[in-house]
Design an enzyme around this catalytic site. Structure first.
Site, short mmCIF file in Angstrom:
data_model
loop_
_atom_site.label_atom_id
_atom_site.label_comp_id
_atom_site.label_asym_id
_atom_site.label_seq_id
_atom_site.Cartn_x
_atom_site.Cartn_y
_atom_site.Cartn_z
N THR A 68 84.83 -5.04 47.38
CA THR A 68 84.91 -3.80 46.61
C THR A 68 84.30 -3.94 45.22
O THR A 68 83.65 -3.02 44.73
CB THR A 68 86.38 -3.32 46.49
OG1 THR A 68 87.18 -4.37 45.96
CG2 THR A 68 86.92 -2.91 47.86
N ASN B 195 83.99 -14.56 36.30
CA ASN B 195 84.98 -14.25 37.32
C ASN B 195 85.88 -13.13 36.81
O ASN B 195 86.01 -12.92 35.60
CB ASN B 195 85.82 -15.49 37.64
CG ASN B 195 86.81 -15.24 38.78
OD1 ASN B 195 86.46 -14.68 39.80
ND2 ASN B 195 88.05 -15.67 38.59
N HIS C 178 89.89 -11.61 37.23
CA HIS C 178 91.21 -12.06 37.69
C HIS C 178 92.24 -10.96 37.42
O HIS C 178 92.24 -10.34 36.35
CB HIS C 178 91.59 -13.34 36.94
CG HIS C 178 92.87 -13.94 37.43
ND1 HIS C 178 92.97 -14.63 38.61
CD2 HIS C 178 94.12 -13.95 36.89
CE1 HIS C 178 94.21 -15.04 38.78
NE2 HIS C 178 94.92 -14.63 37.75
#
Length: 204
Positions: free
Chosen positions: A15, A110, A112
């Site tokens: 997604t 990244n 999170h």
């Protein structure tokens, strides 16, 4: 200005990968283009998303390699061949070794689902609910080889309702992720984010 080329690493639904593809199509990714999807699970829905979008996809099975370092050397060679400027981890469920981190130091990010450094690692939403926090959120950070320990680029707060479940809170967090990640990638593509040690400076 040279094109800013990104590769997305994903293991699941994809997604966040889709949000980046859509943002690029709308011209909202700071001139960046999504050039490649790398996936360690060939049957993952993310692969179908890449195929539908006409984006090159490289899949592999980690168990077919002697070690993590072996497949990462192969991936680094592929990324260099594609002239990738930024690696975007989007639900990629594997820690990177020094092979990848050293080759792309300061060029791997990244996302999170918590306000790091709180609740790193797996099941961050479950950890937050168990702890009883009143706010959680989303963190985008550089990757340094540790478990969600890299320098923080951006964070967004999400309020936790008393009646939230892991599913309901995850849904809200994921909607924020899909907004924040393209924003951060766009700023990186435009050179508006600078990394100095652990300090990240966001330029106007």
């Amino acid at each position: 200005m040279n094109e800013y080329r990104i590769a997305v690493f994903a293991s699941g639904e994809g997604t966040n990968f889709q949000s980046l593809v859509d943002a690029a199509a709308r011209g909202e990714l700071g001139g960046a283009s999504v050039e490649l999807l790398i996936c360690d699970k060939p049957a993952a829905p993310a692969v179908a998303r890449a195929q539908k979008a006409g984006i090159a996809c490289h899949t592999f099975r980690p168990k077919e390699y002697p070690s993590r370092e072996d497949y990462e050397r192969e991936l680094v060679a592929l990324l260099e061949q594609k002239s990738i400027d930024l690696i975007v981890l989007a639900g990629y469920m594997r820690l990177l070794s020094s092979i990848m981190v050293d080759a792309y130091a300061g060029k791997i990010i990244n996302i999170h689902p918590s306000l790091l450094p709180a609740f790193p690692g797996k099941d961050a939403v479950g950890q937050a609910l168990t702890y009883g926090v009143k706010v959680s959120g989303v963190t985008v950070h550089f990757v340094d080889g540790g478990m969600d320990t890299g320098a923080i680029i951006a964070q967004r707060v999400v309020e936790v309702d008393d009646h939230d479940t892991a599913e309901s809170l995850s849904a809200v967090i994921q909607s924020v992720e899909r907004q924040l990640y393209p924003e951060v990638v766009g700023k990186l593509a435009q050179g508006k984010i600078q990394l100095n040690g652990r300090k990240v400076i966001s330029l106007l």
